[in-house]
Design an enzyme around this catalytic site. Structure first.
Site, PDB file in Angstrom:
ATOM      1  CD  GLU A  83      -9.631   7.639 -36.826  1.00 48.34           C
ATOM      2  OE1 GLU A  83     -10.057   7.361 -37.958  1.00 48.34           O
ATOM      3  OE2 GLU A  83     -10.366   7.768 -35.831  1.00 48.34           O
ATOM      4  CE  LYS A 261     -13.905   7.168 -39.647  1.00 50.30           C
ATOM      5  NZ  LYS A 261     -12.778   7.335 -38.724  1.00 50.30           N
ATOM      6  CG  ASP A 277     -11.172  -4.128 -53.398  1.00 49.27           C
ATOM      7  OD1 ASP A 277     -11.342  -3.021 -52.839  1.00 49.27           O
ATOM      8  OD2 ASP A 277     -11.582  -4.377 -54.547  1.00 49.27           O
ATOM      9  CG  HIS A 374      -9.895  10.486 -30.541  1.00 51.50           C
ATOM     10  ND1 HIS A 374     -10.218  10.799 -31.829  1.00 51.50           N
ATOM     11  CD2 HIS A 374     -10.187   9.190 -30.408  1.00 51.50           C
ATOM     12  CE1 HIS A 374     -10.689   9.739 -32.443  1.00 51.50           C
ATOM     13  NE2 HIS A 374     -10.681   8.744 -31.588  1.00 51.50           N
TER      14      HIS A 374
END
Ligand code: MEV
Length: 430
Positions: A83, A261, A277, A374
């Protein structure tokens, strides 16, 4: 690597890739072989040992987040993520924190044990089961620890048991025996699963009940990692905006999901880079966020007098030995870059990075918005996706940024149009 790493961090993003690697080599304890490993894809023969039916390897960009000072130690943070802008946001937020006099990131850990579950799905005689487990408790502990002698030697092992009583949908009773085990520097999934399966036949024999599933729980509320960011003298308006963004997430689960998130945007890339993991940590964090009966944010931000204070608390169960952490050469290098040996130290860094990443997102959202940061990086992705050749990249990216300034948006079709113009293609004749 306890030294001040300001000179590693300074201007890192402006260097070429080769210069970054050279600086990393001169500042930390990486060898020339390590640098070759970082640049090469995972060896296919090694990958063959990780999964069945191997057909290739899937690579992710590995970047370095800079300017982290955690518990007074400068920490370069390797992050594996696709990302755009996560590493940049993380680094600039860590820099912003340390630019404030007294700005700090502190972490701590609470509890050492992970949890295994042994289920009694339909219990005929609850009192008898409870009594038999109580009577055989010492023996159970001995059997459980005999399964993990290496771990016991290292100072870990099974510490305690607890029985939980649950009501089934049909109104009958289910019992669950929790096994608490200190995995030392391992994540411990394989170890605790082996312990649970090994004690199963004994429990069935002693209780004369059917024993069901034997498996670890990812809701490890017995091993919590905390991180705190404190920024004294923060701009009041910015601080209040971040507090309000936090209150939004505390009030609305729809917002809490996106807020979290953003936290995981910081956490997962460090887990991936160190061969941990990340699905287990994701499951544990989200489950922990529902402990008060509804889904809540994993971090909270408040203005406390003149300081902005953010707190993260959740299970971050990771390992620095065993499994992929041990086998994946890049994971080993990343652990060395981080300067960690023990799982607890890694968990504390991971929590800190999640909290800082969250701060970066909330700061952007409550001021200029997320699109600005972004989109300028997104322009590069669009240029690549539109098919720009390396020699056309700079011009197309600049064209897209100009478009963004004028039209407040950039799209793939606009990128293709601009590329055609750059190449002198007559688009109308098509
Ligand atoms: C995007 O990957 C993450 C954010 O949506 C997080 C947030 O909204 O807090 C920006």
């Amino acid at each position: 690597m306890a030294e001040n790493l300001e000179s590693l961090f300074h201007g890192f993003s402006k260097l070429s890739r080769e210069e970054r690697l050279a600086r990393l080599k001169s500042m930390s304890h990486l060898s020339g072989d390590d640098l070759d490993t970082l640049k090469a894809p995972l060896d296919l023969d090694l990958a063959e040992h990780f999964v069945e039916n191997l057909i290739g390897v899937f690579s992710l960009p590995l970047g370095l987040a800079t300017y982290f000072r955690i518990d007074g130690r400068d920490v370069p943070v390797p992050m594996a993520i696709e990302e755009t802008s996560v590493i940049a946001a993380c680094s600039s937020t860590a820099k912003w924190i340390r630019s404030h006099e007294g700005g700090e990131i502190l972490t701590s850990a609470e509890g050492h044990t992970i949890i295994g579950q042994v289920q009694f799905p339909h219990v005929q005689a609850t009192d008898k089961v409870l009594e038999r487990i109580r009577v055989h408790q010492e023996e159970l502990l001995e059997i459980a620890n005999s399964v993990v002698p290496g771990l016991v030697k290292r100072g870990g092992g099974v510490r305690a048991f607890k029985v939980r009583r649950l009501e089934r949908p049909d109104g009958r009773e289910m019992l669950v025996l929790h096994v608490y085990m200190d995995p030392c520097d391992a994540m411990g999934a394989n170890l605790i699963n082996q312990v649970c399966e090994a004690i199963k036949p004994h429990l069935a024999l002693w209780t004369e009940e059917k024993v069901g599933l034997c498996i670890l729980s990812n809701l490890v509320d017995s091993k919590i990692t905390h991180a705190t960011v404190r920024i004294p003298g923060v701009d009041k308006e910015i601080g209040k905006g971040i507090e309000e963004a936090s209150i939004f997430a505390e009030t609305d689960p729809y917002r809490a999901a996106t807020h979290n998130k953003g936290v995981m945007n910081g956490i997962d890339p460090v887990l991936i880079a160190t061969g941990n993991d990340w699905r287990a940590v994701e499951a544990g964090v989200h489950a922990y966020c529902t402990r008060n009966g509804r889904y809540e944010p994993v971090t909270k931000w408040r203005m406390e007098e003149n300081a902005l204070v953010g707190r993260f608390s959740a299970p971050v169960v990771v390992g620095t030995v065993g499994g992929v952490t041990k086998l994946h050469p890049t994971a080993q290098i990343c652990l060395r870059i981080l300067g960690v040996k023990h799982a607890e130290d890694l968990a504390r860094i991971v929590a800190a990075v999640g909290l800082v990443q969250n701060l970066g997102a909330l700061r952007a959202l409550s001021t200029v918005g997320i699109v600005k940061g972004h989109m300028s990086l997104h322009a590069t992705n669009l240029a690549i996706a539109a098919g720009a050749r390396p020699s056309e990249m700079v011009a197309l990216r600049e064209g897209l940024l100009g478009t963004l300034k004028r039209e407040k948006t950039i799209t793939m079709s606009r990128a293709r149009e601009l590329l055609d113009i750059l190449r002198g293609v007559n688009t109308e004749a098509r």
